[in-house]
Motif scaffolding. Sequence first.
Motif, PDB file in Angstrom:
ATOM      1  N   ARG A  11      -3.841  12.563  71.932  1.00  0.00           N
ATOM      2  CA  ARG A  11      -4.527  11.249  71.477  1.00  0.00           C
ATOM      3  C   ARG A  11      -5.120  11.450  70.095  1.00  0.00           C
ATOM      4  O   ARG A  11      -5.851  12.334  69.668  1.00  0.00           O
ATOM      5  CB  ARG A  11      -5.626  10.934  72.581  1.00  0.00           C
ATOM      6  N   ASP A  48      -9.830   3.933  67.004  1.00  0.00           N
ATOM      7  CA  ASP A  48      -9.398   3.917  68.056  1.00  0.00           C
ATOM      8  C   ASP A  48     -10.333   3.501  69.023  1.00  0.00           C
ATOM      9  O   ASP A  48      -9.655   3.006  70.183  1.00  0.00           O
ATOM     10  CB  ASP A  48      -8.597   5.132  68.143  1.00  0.00           C
ATOM     11  N   TYR A  49     -11.305   3.577  69.011  1.00  0.00           N
ATOM     12  CA  TYR A  49     -12.279   3.472  70.270  1.00  0.00           C
ATOM     13  C   TYR A  49     -13.521   2.717  70.041  1.00  0.00           C
ATOM     14  O   TYR A  49     -14.103   2.124  70.690  1.00  0.00           O
ATOM     15  CB  TYR A  49     -12.913   4.790  70.563  1.00  0.00           C
ATOM     16  N   ASN A  55     -15.658  -0.936  69.079  1.00  0.00           N
ATOM     17  CA  ASN A  55     -15.437  -2.360  69.550  1.00  0.00           C
ATOM     18  C   ASN A  55     -15.271  -3.071  68.248  1.00  0.00           C
ATOM     19  O   ASN A  55     -16.103  -3.234  67.443  1.00  0.00           O
ATOM     20  CB  ASN A  55     -16.899  -2.809  69.826  1.00  0.00           C
ATOM     21  N   ILE A  69     -13.816  11.294  65.611  1.00  0.00           N
ATOM     22  CA  ILE A  69     -14.802  11.251  66.789  1.00  0.00           C
ATOM     23  C   ILE A  69     -15.954  12.332  67.023  1.00  0.00           C
ATOM     24  O   ILE A  69     -16.906  12.101  67.206  1.00  0.00           O
ATOM     25  CB  ILE A  69     -14.027  10.807  68.017  1.00  0.00           C
ATOM     26  N   ILE A  82     -19.441   1.015  66.956  1.00  0.00           N
ATOM     27  CA  ILE A  82     -19.191   2.244  67.998  1.00  0.00           C
ATOM     28  C   ILE A  82     -20.393   2.793  68.694  1.00  0.00           C
ATOM     29  O   ILE A  82     -21.334   3.036  67.861  1.00  0.00           O
ATOM     30  CB  ILE A  82     -18.107   3.389  67.518  1.00  0.00           C
ATOM     31  N   ASP A  98     -18.784   4.661  73.588  1.00  0.00           N
ATOM     32  CA  ASP A  98     -17.400   4.822  73.161  1.00  0.00           C
ATOM     33  C   ASP A  98     -17.045   6.161  72.897  1.00  0.00           C
ATOM     34  O   ASP A  98     -15.870   6.711  73.059  1.00  0.00           O
ATOM     35  CB  ASP A  98     -17.384   3.948  71.786  1.00  0.00           C
ATOM     36  N   ARG A 150     -16.331   8.237  75.991  1.00  0.00           N
ATOM     37  CA  ARG A 150     -15.341   8.005  76.469  1.00  0.00           C
ATOM     38  C   ARG A 150     -13.877   8.229  75.782  1.00  0.00           C
ATOM     39  O   ARG A 150     -12.984   9.085  76.348  1.00  0.00           O
ATOM     40  CB  ARG A 150     -15.055   6.140  76.640  1.00  0.00           C
ATOM     41  N   ALA A 151     -13.968   8.482  74.392  1.00  0.00           N
ATOM     42  CA  ALA A 151     -12.845   9.151  73.870  1.00  0.00           C
ATOM     43  C   ALA A 151     -12.926  10.545  73.969  1.00  0.00           C
ATOM     44  O   ALA A 151     -11.801  11.017  74.225  1.00  0.00           O
ATOM     45  CB  ALA A 151     -13.119   8.703  72.236  1.00  0.00           C
ATOM     46  N   HIS A 153      -9.627  12.667  75.884  1.00  0.00           N
ATOM     47  CA  HIS A 153      -9.356  13.697  75.297  1.00  0.00           C
ATOM     48  C   HIS A 153      -9.232  14.887  76.163  1.00  0.00           C
ATOM     49  O   HIS A 153      -8.072  15.826  76.294  1.00  0.00           O
ATOM     50  CB  HIS A 153      -9.827  14.098  73.983  1.00  0.00           C
TER      51      HIS A 153
END
Length: 138
Positions: A2, A8-9, A11, A90, A118, A122, A125-126, A130
């Motif tokens: 990913r 990519d993550y 809002n 990230i 972000i 978030d 979650r990323a 992964h």
Amino acid sequence: MRSMKVHDYMNRHPVKFTREMPVETAVAMLIAASQSGGPVVDDDKQVIGFLSEQDCLAMMLEGTYHKEQSATVADCMSNEVVTVNSDMAILDLAQELGNKRPKVYPVVDYAKQLVGVISRTDVLRAIDLHLRDSYANH
């Protein structure tokens, strides 16, 4: 594997405010969006401040919240804003989050215009996604 970039993550449709907005309006927007804070932007979508729940609470406790002359976002926002670029990794952001930094970061593009926010959630979650991918591929 990913992608592990902020864009990519994040809002892409965060609650955002203007300096002139009444604090009451900003509070209602934060509550409706379940967001702990949001960027304050100018007419060019440049981030000029940040309004947090903490800032709003302080203003409400101060007693100016319900007086006839309403406080504005500019009266209680923080002018010190830490933004991140949408291309930031990230994992780099996760390392910064450990240093008692904000819970929500405005995300900007290379023109310094707001493109999203972000949060710690978030980022969590990323990294979780992964790690799940890493375990699934072994």
